[in-house]
Scaffold this motif. Structure first.
Motif, short mmCIF file in Angstrom:
data_model
loop_
_atom_site.label_atom_id
_atom_site.label_comp_id
_atom_site.label_asym_id
_atom_site.label_seq_id
_atom_site.Cartn_x
_atom_site.Cartn_y
_atom_site.Cartn_z
N MET B 385 -10.28 5.68 -8.17
CA MET B 385 -10.98 6.90 -8.55
C MET B 385 -11.59 6.70 -9.93
N PRO B 386 -12.50 7.57 -10.35
CA PRO B 386 -13.12 7.40 -11.67
C PRO B 386 -12.12 7.39 -12.82
N THR B 387 -10.95 7.94 -12.62
CA THR B 387 -9.92 7.89 -13.66
C THR B 387 -9.22 6.53 -13.69
N GLY B 388 -9.55 5.72 -12.70
CA GLY B 388 -8.86 4.44 -12.61
C GLY B 388 -7.68 4.47 -11.65
N GLN B 389 -7.32 5.67 -11.18
CA GLN B 389 -6.18 5.77 -10.26
C GLN B 389 -6.51 5.06 -8.95
N VAL B 390 -5.61 4.23 -8.53
CA VAL B 390 -5.80 3.49 -7.29
C VAL B 390 -5.17 4.30 -6.17
N VAL B 391 -5.90 4.44 -5.09
CA VAL B 391 -5.38 5.19 -3.94
C VAL B 391 -4.29 4.38 -3.28
N LYS B 392 -3.10 4.96 -3.23
CA LYS B 392 -1.97 4.23 -2.65
C LYS B 392 -1.64 4.72 -1.25
N ASP B 393 -2.14 5.89 -0.89
CA ASP B 393 -1.89 6.41 0.45
C ASP B 393 -2.52 5.50 1.49
N GLU B 394 -1.88 5.42 2.64
CA GLU B 394 -2.50 4.75 3.81
C GLU B 394 -3.53 5.73 4.34
N LEU B 395 -4.64 5.78 3.65
CA LEU B 395 -5.58 6.87 3.88
C LEU B 395 -6.59 6.52 4.97
N ASP B 396 -6.74 7.39 5.92
CA ASP B 396 -7.79 7.21 6.92
C ASP B 396 -8.52 8.53 7.07
N LEU B 397 -9.40 8.79 6.13
CA LEU B 397 -10.10 10.07 6.13
C LEU B 397 -11.07 10.18 7.31
N GLY B 398 -11.55 9.04 7.75
CA GLY B 398 -12.40 9.05 8.94
C GLY B 398 -11.65 9.61 10.13
N CYS B 399 -10.41 9.22 10.25
CA CYS B 399 -9.55 9.70 11.34
C CYS B 399 -9.27 11.19 11.18
N LEU B 400 -8.98 11.60 9.96
CA LEU B 400 -8.72 13.02 9.68
C LEU B 400 -9.95 13.85 10.04
N MET B 401 -11.11 13.35 9.63
CA MET B 401 -12.33 14.07 9.92
C MET B 401 -12.63 14.07 11.42
N PRO B 566 8.25 6.14 -10.80
CA PRO B 566 8.21 4.97 -11.68
C PRO B 566 6.82 4.39 -11.89
N ASP B 567 5.96 4.58 -10.92
CA ASP B 567 4.68 3.88 -11.02
C ASP B 567 3.51 4.79 -11.37
N ILE B 568 3.81 5.86 -12.05
CA ILE B 568 2.74 6.79 -12.42
C ILE B 568 2.48 6.67 -13.92
N TYR B 569 1.21 6.36 -14.29
CA TYR B 569 0.84 6.27 -15.71
C TYR B 569 -0.35 7.15 -15.97
N TYR B 575 -7.89 10.19 -20.79
CA TYR B 575 -8.01 10.84 -19.47
C TYR B 575 -8.17 9.81 -18.37
N ARG B 576 -7.33 8.82 -18.45
CA ARG B 576 -7.35 7.79 -17.43
C ARG B 576 -5.94 7.52 -16.93
N GLY B 577 -5.89 7.10 -15.68
CA GLY B 577 -4.59 6.76 -15.10
C GLY B 577 -4.38 7.54 -13.82
N ASP B 578 -3.10 7.82 -13.54
CA ASP B 578 -2.76 8.51 -12.31
C ASP B 578 -2.70 10.00 -12.60
N ALA B 579 -3.77 10.69 -12.25
CA ALA B 579 -3.84 12.11 -12.59
C ALA B 579 -2.77 12.91 -11.88
N TYR B 580 -2.53 12.59 -10.61
CA TYR B 580 -1.51 13.29 -9.83
C TYR B 580 -0.64 12.28 -9.11
N ALA B 581 0.61 12.62 -8.93
CA ALA B 581 1.52 11.70 -8.26
C ALA B 581 1.19 11.58 -6.78
N ALA B 582 0.58 12.59 -6.23
CA ALA B 582 0.23 12.54 -4.82
C ALA B 582 -0.93 13.48 -4.53
N TYR B 583 -1.68 13.16 -3.48
CA TYR B 583 -2.78 14.01 -3.05
C TYR B 583 -2.57 14.38 -1.59
#
Lengths: 151, 746, 279
Positions: B385-401, B566-569, B575-583
């Motif tokens: 993300m623009p904050t530098g947060q790396v998406v860690k979820d096994e995200l499949d938004l195409g499937c959700l959509m 443990p892995d949230i910075y 204003y960079r890093g992991d803005a939220y622990a989960a989305y």
């Protein structure tokens, strides 16, 4: 002004200002706080009760017009041990969230189930009861379940 | 997948449901106190000015009244929230209409009402500012953020097409069915007790203590059954509680303050109005290559929570999309409006409206289907993300959509409606979608700062009592907490009691906001419950083990404090890093019908797919989504806060339109699960706010579709605005674009 | 400061009170009065409680005209056979507030409240309703279409009670149209409203018509001028457009907290087009 009327099957007599709202009579004089005030101007439906068989808004009814009337509030539905089917259905189907619109909503639903010809459908029957929490889906489910005699 | 659990994943009935359906639940106004007075507030009738004199008309029985003026305040005349700039009572300069100036109390409510008309406030009026532009010109900015992604400049040259538009959203009123309500008692010099309708008992404690120069422990705050909050009872109760307490302090009597609906709508917080300018660069195939967002919020007269609302808006501004070149500038400005405040979504609905409408705008310009342009750009695991947060979820938004498109029959309806609309009948139909996300919990270091704590205690019945500050106001807090304990301790939820949130008894587990209750506080409860069970040696029969323990030891209390994953910075300064622990993630598809006789749009069907980790209680979760969607429908089509001189002019139920049963369509919610990877209890994430983030752009794009692809850039889409868009197109915020090509480079 | 109430037990008592007291306001369903009281917008007055006067209740059927007693509620009309003779009354009643309001609100109350946004009045007016006004001094009948002359001003003397509404039974062949454009489907105040009735001959000549509008003038407006443009002519698309323009000269809508003049103008013409096009 003195008036005599019946609430949930019990005779009541009291003296108060003739334009005192039935809502305040119920909540303050009779300590029946189940009927709620959401707007005070007949728009939200939270204060609905049944008077002489008709659904009315208790914030819109003055004391001088309740003489001899028979009123049912939410407290009058459950009979000691047993919930009214609508109450049971609302609990089973999640018809209540914050609960403030719930008493008026249940009475409006009761009125519709007893007078199904007075509105074209359930949505019209409940259009005078605003809910801000549920999106109405589970309210419909609850009432329809009672309509199907599931409770 | 859910068979492994006894309680988790089951639609356990609402814990406090029976009192609610029988009318026995006790809300603030249902409480009775002997000798109680009623309190009312004298408010400013100008938006900006200095008070010269407050006159109490002679001949009125003022000696019967309790009167509180600023000079009566024992401690600090500032509401402590993030800052303390907002006074409890104006002592220098009035900054907005309806600002509290003085307080009066009496046992007779009618006399009290009359008394308000017998008080005159002489004011030297000053010029006032009501627009964002005027505020920006004066540089009256409460807070600003700038997020620049890794690669800021060159990607614009890669763009085949650049699209630039401005979007706007209006204020929104919470309209909880139970108005603001508090009761206060006080022992002057000693202590204050407050009961009331609220989301955050400890916020109230923190705000009221300095008012009386008392340590916090001397302020006891108890939450009563609360009839809706939605953010409207996050920070506002600080103010009304202080008022009731001041009157109680001065009079020595209990004081009840229950706002009438008109006063509530006029004087309390609203959602921040927004204006967002987006410039985006795309390749011809729809790939988003560069994004520049400028977002402005109207904060009203005092900062209150504006900096945090701005933060969340900023952190949701880029939508669920991947983009290597992103710049987001955001500002919240001061105007002489009644301060705007927390409202479900908290900046995200405003930001998401803009980015989602912009994706549709781009789709139209590129001749692409709105679903396909999104699919091309969806974030995936490993993207930054623009904050530098790396998406860690096994995200499949195409499937959700795709699931939402399938449930709504999107493709078929889209072409079917286009075809039908060509007949140019009086009724036009459209279908639109939005994809969006919502971060759970406080931003960045916020949860560390809150340091939430809960306790669990064994009860005499051999069950467990939960001691937490998070309140129930319809979302299902009580039930979900009970389920978590029940699962961990292997008992029935009926054996779990939730203690009424009371600052004298429960630890501070933080406010009931920010979609944090289940994920953050629920996790604490899970940890404590497992610890509790462990302390009883993991019994098969918890109940008798507990009873035995109590007989031997008297009590057992387990307390647990928040530990960040443990892995949230997060770096607050850059204003960079992991803005939220989960989305959590979601896709909305809305169908509308627009009637060209009266230009009214109504939603005829609504589908939402939701990913929020494990769903702890499907019925309650779906109920939250349905309710949020209904509020989103209101935000999109009906709810217009008419601000006149900064305050709500249409402050009546009859003139502020929320959807009734007849305006709300069937709503279909389906939960989609990606493999779990989040720090929530049983891998549950937040869902309270997300459902209100998506409806506005889905509905607005459906209306645009119904009208032949017309450009729409603002909500609420009142019939008057739809008419103007079609016939005249003259509103300054509206961009007149009936198929105009975007600016082309190359 | 409580508002006093007089509770007459006969019409004669009620009329005496109306003549004797200054500042006396008849009270029927109370659904408007209670809103004013809540808003503290009423000056002190005495209410004349009509609810104990059963003579005011009945709907009296007849072959030439139907009489609605002063206490006739919206629900009474929705549930009685009157709705077959006067379908538009049932349509109007359905859109007033919601069921709980319809159970208490009265047609006469709607007339007496004299709001330009009244929903019941246009339907009554389109049926050529006449109002019966009764006082100690006697009785008179006034056509509803001539009852209002400016904002909240009506042709009722202070000592008169609106005791009934007379509705001439319509001859057959009339077609009806009722559309209320509100802020939402139910529980809404109108932004504009058209109650229309039209009698067409076989060759599409407009033999007669009525058009009554709400919320586009200081009072309920019978669009007489526009009616005159249409009456006696052949109903063609050109005539419809001419009428849609003509109505613009007759209405005087405003910008207010609910809507805009521009919207009300355009939509009113749209309603008129729809009315005539579906006749």
């Amino acid at each position: 002004m003195q008036v005599s009327f019946v609430v949930n099957g019990k005779n009541q007599t009291l003296s108060a200002a003739p334009m005192k709202r039935l809502l305040d009579v119920l909540r303050e004089d009779l300590n029946l706080t189940g009927t709620k005030e959401g707007c005070g101007e007949g728009e939200c439906g939270a204060c609905a009760v049944i008077m002489d068989g008709l659904l009315v808004l208790s914030c819109m009814v003055p004391l001088c017009q309740i003489q001899g009337k028979s009123i049912t509030t939410i407290e009058g539905l459950a009979d000691d041990a047993n919930l009214h089917p609508l109450q049971h259905a609302f609990q089973e189907n999640g018809g209540a969230q914050c609960g403030v619109c719930t008493p008026g909503m249940i009475l409006a639903a009761l009125y519709y189930l007893n007078n199904p010809d007075e509105a074209e459908d359930l949505r019209e029957a409940l259009a005078g009861n605003q809910c801000r929490c549920t999106g109405y889906t589970r309210i419909f489910k609850s009432v329809e379940a009672v309509g199907r005699n599931e409770f | 997948m859910h068979d492994q659990f006894e309680t988790i994943g089951k639609s356990v009935h609402r814990k406090e449901g029976i009192p609610k359906v029988t009318g026995r639940a006790i809300y603030a106004d249902d409480m009775r106190f002997d000798g109680c007075l009623y309190g009312r507030t004298v408010r400013s009738t100008v938006p900006h000015g200095t008070i010269k004199e407050i006159r109490f008309n002679p001949g009125f029985p003022w000696t019967e009244f309790t009167i509180v003026l600023p000079e009566d305040i024992p401690g600090k005349n500032g509401v402590t929230l993030i800052d303390s700039e907002q006074p409890f009572l104006v002592y220098r300069e009035i900054q907005h209409l309806a600002e509290p100036i003085a307080l009066i109390a009496h046992a007779d409510r009618e006399l009290l009402e009359k008394a308000l008309y017998q008080i005159e406030v002489d004011v030297d009026e000053l010029p006032a500012v009501f627009t964002m532009d005027a505020a920006l010109e004066r540089n009256d900015i409460f807070k600003s953020y700038l997020i620049e992604g890794d690669n800021v400049s060159d990607n614009w040259l890669d763009a085949d097409v650049i699209i630039e538009e401005t979007y706007g959203t209006g204020a929104q009123e919470h309209l909880y069915i139970e108005p603001q309500a508090v009761i206060a008692t006080a022992i002057p010099g000693e202590s204050v007790t407050i009961w009331g309708s609220m989301q955050c008992p400890f916020y109230v404690q923190k705000a009221v203590a300095p008012l009386f120069n008392l340590p916090r422990e001397r302020i006891r705050v108890v939450q009563t059954e609360t009839g809706g909050g939605f953010g409207g009872k996050e920070e506002y109760p600080n103010l009304i509680a202080g008022h009731a307490a001041l009157l109680a302090w001065k009079s020595g009597r209990p004081v009840k303050m229950i706002y009438g609906r008109r006063e509530d709508m006029w004087a309390t917080t609203k959602r921040h109005p927004s204006r967002t300018h987006i410039k985006a660069g795309f390749k011809r195939d729809g790939t988003l290559v560069a994004l520049d967002i400028d977002l402005v919020l109207d904060g009203g007269a005092y900062p209150t929570l504006s900096s945090v609302v701005l933060s969340r808006a900023t952190l949701h501004a880029w939508g669920p999309y991947r983009c290597n070149c992103t710049r987001i500038r955001s500002r919240v400005v001061k105007t002489n409006s009644v301060p705007h405040g927390a409202f479900r979504g908290f900046g995200a609905p405003q930001a998401i409206f803009a980015i989602e409408m912009h994706m549709n705008r781009a789709a139209e310009a590129l001749g692409m289907d709105p679903a396909e342009i999104r699919r091309r750009n969806f974030l995936r695991k490993g993207d930054r993300m623009p904050t530098g947060q790396v998406v860690k979820d096994e995200l499949d938004l195409g499937c959700l959509m795709d699931r939402a498109l399938e449930l709504s029959n999107y493709r078929h309806k889209r072409s079917q409606y286009e075809q039908a609309n060509r007949d140019r009948g009086q009724k036009r139909k459209g279908i639109g979608l939005s994809v969006f996300f919502h971060g759970s919990g406080f931003t960045g270091g916020g949860e560390v700062h809150l340091a939430s704590e809960i306790s669990l205690r064994l009860t005499e019945q051999g069950g467990v009592e939960v001691l937490a500050a998070n309140v129930e106001y319809g979302q299902g807090t009580n039930t979900v907490f009970a389920q978590i304990v029940a699962e961990a301790c292997k008992i029935s939820p009926d054996l779990v009691r939730i203690h009424q949130p009371d600052t004298a008894t429960v630890p501070d587990s933080g406010p009931t906001v920010a979609s944090r209750t289940t994920m953050i506080v629920g996790k604490l409860i899970e940890r404590a419950a497992l610890e509790l069970r462990h302390r009883l040696n993991k019994p098969e029969d918890f109940r008798s083990a507990a009873s035995q323990y109590l007989r031997q030891h008297g009590t057992l209390v387990v307390s647990v404090r928040y530990e960040p994953p443990p892995d949230i910075y997060w770096d607050e300064t850059t204003y960079r890093g992991d803005a939220y622990a989960a989305y959590s993630w979601s896709c909305d598809v809305a169908e509308v019908e627009v009637n060209l006789t009266d230009y009214g749009a109504r939603v005829t069907n609504f589908v939402s797919t939701v990913e929020c980790g494990r769903v702890l209680n499907p019925a309650l979760a779906a109920a939250q989504i349905e309710g949020g969607i209904a509020q989103g429908i209101g935000f999109a089509l009906y709810e217009d806060v008419v601000l006149e001189r900064g305050a709500m002019k249409n402050n009546q139920f009859t003139n502020y339109i929320i959807p009734t049963t007849a305006d709300t369509p069937d709503i279909h919610v389906e939960f989609v699960e990606f493999p779990y990877n989040n720090p929530g209890p049983y891998a549950a994430k937040g869902i309270g706010e997300m459902p209100i983030d998506g409806p506005a752009p889905a509905i607005a794009s459906a209306v645009a579709h119904a009208l032949g692809g017309r450009f729409i850039n603002e909500v609420p889409l009142l019939p008057e605005r739809i008419m103007r868009n079609i016939e005249l197109g003259s509103d300054p915020l509206l961009y007149q674009s009936f198929g105009a090509d975007p600016e082309l480079r190359k | 400061m409580s508002f006093e109430v007089v509770n007459p037990h006969s019409i004669a008592e009620a009329l005496d009170a109306l003549s004797a007291e200054a500042n006396i306001v008849p009270l029927a369903g109370a659904t408007d009065v209670m809103v004013y009281l809540e808003a503290h917008s009423l000056r002190p007055c005495t209410f004349l409680n009509l609810q104990q006067l059963p003579e005011l209740k009945p709907i009296v059927p007849g072959s030439r005209s139907v009489i609605l007693g002063a206490l006739t509620t919206y629900r009474d009309v929705r549930t009685s056979s009157v709705r077959q003779q006067f379908p538009m009354l049932a349509l109007a009643a359905r859109e007033i507030g919601a069921l709980a309001i319809q159970n208490r609100g009265t047609w006469v109350g709607n007339i007496a409240n004299a709001s330009p946004a009244a929903d019941g009045v246009p339907a009554l007016m389109a049926y050529d309703a006449e109002i019966e006004l009764t006082s100690k001094d006697g009785r008179r009948i006034v056509p509803l279409s001539r009852f209002y002359h400016s904002y909240k001003q009506m042709d009722r003397r202070a000592n008169e009670l609106i005791s009934a509404i007379h509705l001439p039974v319509p001859q057959s062949g009339w077609r009806e149209y009722f559309r209320k454009v509100g802020t939402r489907r139910f529980q809404a105040i109108s932004k504009t409203l058209l109650a229309g009735r039209i009698l067409l001959s076989a060759d599409q000549t407009v033999e007669d018509l009525r058009m009554v509008l709400a919320s586009v003038a200081p009072y309920t407006l019978r669009a007489v001028q526009t009616e005159n443009v249409i009456r006696g002519r052949q109903l063609t698309p050109e005539l419809i457009e001419e009428a849609a323009e003509a109505i613009q000269d007759e209405i005087r809508p405003i910008d207010d907290v609910r809507s805009t003049e521009a919207y009300r103008r355009r939509v009113t013409s749209n309603l008129l087009r729809e009315f005539l096009a579906t006749a």
